[in-house]
Design an enzyme around this catalytic site. Sequence first.
Site, short mmCIF file in Angstrom:
data_model
loop_
_atom_site.label_atom_id
_atom_site.label_comp_id
_atom_site.label_asym_id
_atom_site.label_seq_id
_atom_site.Cartn_x
_atom_site.Cartn_y
_atom_site.Cartn_z
N ASP A 98 0.86 -1.17 0.00
CA ASP A 98 0.00 0.00 0.00
C ASP A 98 0.90 1.24 0.00
O ASP A 98 1.73 1.40 0.90
CB ASP A 98 -0.87 -0.04 1.27
CG ASP A 98 -2.20 0.68 1.09
OD1 ASP A 98 -2.20 1.78 0.53
OD2 ASP A 98 -3.23 0.13 1.55
N ASP A 200 -3.06 4.76 -2.19
CA ASP A 200 -3.98 5.48 -1.34
C ASP A 200 -4.30 6.87 -1.92
O ASP A 200 -3.39 7.59 -2.33
CB ASP A 200 -3.29 5.65 0.02
CG ASP A 200 -4.25 6.03 1.12
OD1 ASP A 200 -5.17 5.25 1.39
OD2 ASP A 200 -4.07 7.12 1.71
N GLU A 255 -6.68 4.36 -5.52
CA GLU A 255 -7.93 4.71 -4.85
C GLU A 255 -8.37 6.06 -5.41
O GLU A 255 -7.62 7.03 -5.36
CB GLU A 255 -7.71 4.80 -3.34
CG GLU A 255 -9.00 4.96 -2.56
CD GLU A 255 -8.78 5.30 -1.10
OE1 GLU A 255 -9.66 5.00 -0.29
OE2 GLU A 255 -7.74 5.89 -0.76
N HIS A 331 -11.05 -2.13 4.18
CA HIS A 331 -10.86 -1.66 5.56
C HIS A 331 -11.59 -0.34 5.83
O HIS A 331 -11.58 0.13 6.96
CB HIS A 331 -9.37 -1.50 5.83
CG HIS A 331 -8.77 -0.41 4.98
ND1 HIS A 331 -8.64 -0.53 3.60
CD2 HIS A 331 -8.31 0.81 5.29
CE1 HIS A 331 -8.12 0.57 3.13
NE2 HIS A 331 -7.91 1.42 4.13
N ASP A 332 -12.17 0.27 4.81
CA ASP A 332 -12.91 1.52 5.00
C ASP A 332 -14.42 1.31 4.85
O ASP A 332 -15.19 2.28 4.88
CB ASP A 332 -12.50 2.56 3.94
CG ASP A 332 -11.07 3.03 4.10
OD1 ASP A 332 -10.56 3.04 5.24
OD2 ASP A 332 -10.46 3.38 3.08
C1 GLC Z 1 -7.61 6.06 2.27
C2 GLC Z 1 -7.48 4.86 3.16
C3 GLC Z 1 -8.04 5.20 4.51
C4 GLC Z 1 -7.24 6.35 5.06
C5 GLC Z 1 -7.19 7.53 4.10
C6 GLC Z 1 -6.11 8.48 4.48
O1 GLC Z 1 -8.93 6.42 2.04
O2 GLC Z 1 -8.09 3.75 2.58
O3 GLC Z 1 -8.04 4.12 5.38
O4 GLC Z 1 -7.80 6.78 6.26
O5 GLC Z 1 -6.90 7.13 2.79
O6 GLC Z 1 -4.86 7.90 4.29
#
Ligand code: GLC
Length: 554
Positions: A98, A200, A255, A331-332
Amino acid sequence: MKSEWWKNAVIYQVYPKSFYDTNNDGIGDLSGIDKKLNYLKSLGIDALWISPCYLSPQIDNGYDIADYRKIDPMFGNNDDMKQLIVDAHQKNIKIIMDMVANHTSDESIWFKESRKSRNNYFSDFYIWRDPKNDGSEPNNWGSNFGGSAWTYDETRQQYYLHYYGKKQPDLNWENPLVREAIYDVMRYWKAQGVDGWRMDVITSISKNQDFPDNPNPHQLRYVVGNQDNGPRMHEFIHEMNQQVLAPFSMMSVGEAPSSKSKDARMLVDPKREELDMVFTFEHMHVDRKPGDVNGRWAIQPIDIVQLKKTLANWQDNLNGHGWNALYFENHDRARTPSRWGDDKNYRYESATAFATVLHGLKGTPFVYQGEEIGMTNPKFELADYEDIELKTNYQKLVEQEKTISKADFLKAAQKISRDNARTPMQWNSSKNAGFSESDPWFKLNPNYQTVNVERDMNSPRSIFKYYQKLIELRHNEDIFRDGDFKLILPNDRNIFAYTRTLKDQMWLVIANLSSWEQQASCLNDYDKTNLVLGNYDFEEKGTLRPYEAMILRK
Ligand code: GLC
Ligand code: CA
């Protein structure tokens, strides 16, 4: 030509803190992942995406990195990571790490140096701005975790920008030194054998250098909503592609929180040489009241028509231009059977029904730890939640702005909060669900005696075994990779159905996403001999039972 191995693959996401603890400190670790490789192999997955395990103060569970080159001691050390990569590769499992490239922790040496003065090597690694004449913040941007996106630093006497927590300062991608530093980290891990990257919030890296005020400062998450996909985003990502992704054949999945399918098409069109896939957020908004000041905490029942339209739109718009990343959980996100299905009466059926419609689509499916056994939301009380996003939003919305009551916020948290997916993995019904001998870092879901890996695998209605079959189909049937997608019954409020067509083959993927029996006349053309996979015994009735799902071959 570069190998496109991910197009036949299913990728499994591990949240290391909550996966498996081998030294009994209550925190999952890298050797815990290593010890479970046989389990993962038996599921059939091709690659692991491991959420951040680098040195971190853990205010956002590792998405706040203090040293990109160092494994956090809570997870083991760099040798454990190397070992994990070697052992995974031996089993033909690839490793995706990641990359959090939008921000670091404020405990990163880069930031510690940067905040010291305005004229050292690291000074411009972050986004510093002078206060306005009246001392106030440079503009009205807000953090995704609630509150201002700017924090004042006494030493530099300037504000720094953070799209997330104030201990997560945003990197300044305008600075070529920053970009080179990130590419260098990626090369470092490539040298350790890493096969690819999940990136991310990659669509946030380029900031509008005019730093304009946001027209709607009250809108929650207004940074991401309005400042994503900045002016140089494609340029930066292309550069990263040319510097590291392409030369080292690394897979990438970004993402992309606010990208529409049209934006995504630019990000993943192979001709543009940016990313291989992106995670959309659009289909995850189908249980949210649109335009509500409480943002994602303003929940409503899932709109299946919207879910289908959104996913179909991504299928259609990317078709021939790029590749989709498919997911419902990570995880979100909360657990699907609790969020969209029926975890009380139809846990097996709803878990497998949602899995069927997801895995039948064109793209690469991602499975999040525990999803393969139908883990559910724990329904905690407020005090039990740990997540920074939940806590800061509670302060902002319930305590300060009072736009939502405590009771409604709790109700929303139990449905959609990120912590729902972060409880320790449930391996068996022994103490602490077999996750650890010690008290876990985060409360277990109290249902672990009924929902766990051991029990599921021995059940005649095993969700794990259903996933095994879905994954096997991916590997063995070209139609899932190459077949054309066509949504049918677009306006049906309960049934999700589509066809996949390849040459003279046509397959039907169909699921009833409700707790009530539904008429499905399109089933009249099929009989038992057409069934490839289903979560009920086949009955020739032209109806679908609650959460019944099938894949049928014409
Ligand atoms: C992404 C991650 C999340 C995190 C955010 C800030 O959305 O998936 O878990 O809190 O980025 O890094
Ligand atoms: Ca441990």
